[in-house]
Design a protein around this motif. Sequence first.
Motif, PDB file in Angstrom:
ATOM      1  N   ARG A  20      60.058  -7.658  29.921  1.00 58.89           N
ATOM      2  CA  ARG A  20      60.053  -7.680  28.424  1.00 58.89           C
ATOM      3  C   ARG A  20      59.927  -8.440  27.258  1.00 58.89           C
ATOM      4  O   ARG A  20      59.674  -8.724  26.191  1.00 58.89           O
ATOM      5  CB  ARG A  20      61.471  -6.127  27.497  1.00 58.89           C
ATOM      6  CG  ARG A  20      61.110  -5.237  28.377  1.00 58.89           C
ATOM      7  CD  ARG A  20      62.596  -4.372  28.232  1.00 58.89           C
ATOM      8  NE  ARG A  20      63.665  -4.969  28.734  1.00 58.89           N
ATOM      9  CZ  ARG A  20      65.012  -4.648  28.249  1.00 58.89           C
ATOM     10  NH1 ARG A  20      65.566  -3.407  27.905  1.00 58.89           N
ATOM     11  NH2 ARG A  20      65.849  -5.125  28.933  1.00 58.89           N
ATOM     12  N   GLU A  39      67.323   2.342  35.057  1.00 61.50           N
ATOM     13  CA  GLU A  39      66.935   1.543  33.300  1.00 61.50           C
ATOM     14  C   GLU A  39      66.018   1.164  32.660  1.00 61.50           C
ATOM     15  O   GLU A  39      65.362   0.964  32.052  1.00 61.50           O
ATOM     16  CB  GLU A  39      68.555   1.363  32.963  1.00 61.50           C
ATOM     17  CG  GLU A  39      68.489   1.225  31.255  1.00 61.50           C
ATOM     18  CD  GLU A  39      69.219   0.053  31.259  1.00 61.50           C
ATOM     19  OE1 GLU A  39      71.032   0.549  31.859  1.00 61.50           O
ATOM     20  OE2 GLU A  39      69.522  -0.367  30.132  1.00 61.50           O
ATOM     21  N   GLN A  42      61.861   2.516  33.887  1.00 60.02           N
ATOM     22  CA  GLN A  42      62.003   2.931  32.311  1.00 60.02           C
ATOM     23  C   GLN A  42      62.034   2.623  31.577  1.00 60.02           C
ATOM     24  O   GLN A  42      60.644   2.498  30.241  1.00 60.02           O
ATOM     25  CB  GLN A  42      63.172   4.266  32.471  1.00 60.02           C
ATOM     26  CG  GLN A  42      62.372   5.494  33.287  1.00 60.02           C
ATOM     27  CD  GLN A  42      63.544   6.730  34.168  1.00 60.02           C
ATOM     28  OE1 GLN A  42      65.102   6.275  32.984  1.00 60.02           O
ATOM     29  NE2 GLN A  42      63.412   7.714  34.001  1.00 60.02           N
ATOM     30  N   ASN A  43      62.134   0.963  30.997  1.00 60.32           N
ATOM     31  CA  ASN A  43      62.302   0.536  30.420  1.00 60.32           C
ATOM     32  C   ASN A  43      61.707  -0.417  30.132  1.00 60.32           C
ATOM     33  O   ASN A  43      61.435  -1.448  29.204  1.00 60.32           O
ATOM     34  CB  ASN A  43      63.855  -0.129  29.652  1.00 60.32           C
ATOM     35  CG  ASN A  43      64.610   1.325  28.762  1.00 60.32           C
ATOM     36  OD1 ASN A  43      63.765   2.210  28.663  1.00 60.32           O
ATOM     37  ND2 ASN A  43      65.669   1.184  29.095  1.00 60.32           N
ATOM     38  N   GLU A 293      56.401   2.949  20.927  1.00 62.43           N
ATOM     39  CA  GLU A 293      55.913   1.372  21.257  1.00 62.43           C
ATOM     40  C   GLU A 293      54.470   1.550  20.893  1.00 62.43           C
ATOM     41  O   GLU A 293      53.680   0.159  20.620  1.00 62.43           O
ATOM     42  CB  GLU A 293      55.424   1.806  22.873  1.00 62.43           C
ATOM     43  CG  GLU A 293      56.893   1.371  23.867  1.00 62.43           C
ATOM     44  CD  GLU A 293      56.691   2.082  25.271  1.00 62.43           C
ATOM     45  OE1 GLU A 293      55.393   2.350  25.560  1.00 62.43           O
ATOM     46  OE2 GLU A 293      57.262   1.837  26.197  1.00 62.43           O
TER      47      GLU A 293
END
Length: 346
Positions: A20, A39, A42-43, A293
């Motif tokens: 990210r 987590e 999914q992120n 998003e």
Amino acid sequence: MKRHIRFFPEEQVITLLDQRYLPEQEKWFVCRRLRDVIEAMQNMVVRGAPALGVVAAYACCLSAATMDSGNPEWQKELDQKLDRLANSRPTAVNLVHVVSKMREVWKSDADIKLQDLLWLWVRVAKELHAEDVSTNKAIGAYGVELMEEGDSVMTHCNAGALATGGYGTALGVFRAAKSEGMELHAIANETRPFLQGARLTAYELVQDGISVSVACDNAAGYLMSKGSVDKVLVGADRITLNGDTVNKIGTYSLALLAYYHQIPFYVAAPSSTFDRHLVQGEEVPIEERPHKEVSRIGEHKIVPPGVGVFNYAFDITPNNLISGIVTEKGVLRTPYTASIKDTIFS
Ligand code: MRU
């Protein structure tokens, strides 16, 4: 490219290069329990179908390591954890394949003790990781045979080292070309909304000294019309028995544009991306991701409140738009139902 998935078996920790924050910052995300891994998946800390598979294998080890062996229900609870892991992202089939493989290894010895299972899984997980990298290298070697010196090759999303255990599927072809002394130029579509192309593909290619330019997704047609694209080469998240290919949203539009402009359109993917249970693309579950998003860029809202948003993460490219599917077993050609059956599932 440095290793972006690291597993420390003695400490039972997975560290992931947090995608990210790339390309601006190289931060590491630490997973100590299964919920941290879910987590991360999914992120989008880690993403890309084969990478999710590799991380899932290590996540099985974390799950076993954090169970209490004195708990008479540990088998039942571990089974539930594996189900949660397999379902953490719905479209990438590699996740399901790896969890099934780890379960199969476990169930082949019904009386295995938890501690022995843990170390058995550690060994299998490391093997799966190494196998993913060698598979990518084989894909790269076959893919180079389809390229010509000086080609400008458009790619979409990130099917590189960061999307796999290392090296990459589509981007593995660029790496293999470079190691053979062949010059290719990559055109990385930015890939809204998560910008895997602009941020990740460009980041890893430039690190390896491979020539790359970034284009807005909506520039593809114009670039093709003016002769700036010699080939299109993308990865895949799932391929059905008839060769229909599910990949990052926007891939289908590119395939249509390539067909109109008579530009070869190739898919690069390992055997583990093929789904022997599904006949055609419409059967694949397409992940829908959070609307924010699309409706925000960073902290800025770019869509007025109350306006609906589509955020399908993938689309389906029908087999008749695909010139060839590059696998570690060779390049598959139409009719895909026959070539997939003979080469992948024989
Ligand atoms: O949503 P993502 O980033 O996990 O999407 C998956 C992908 O990285 C791409 O679709 C890619 O082209 C195939 S995975 C090598």
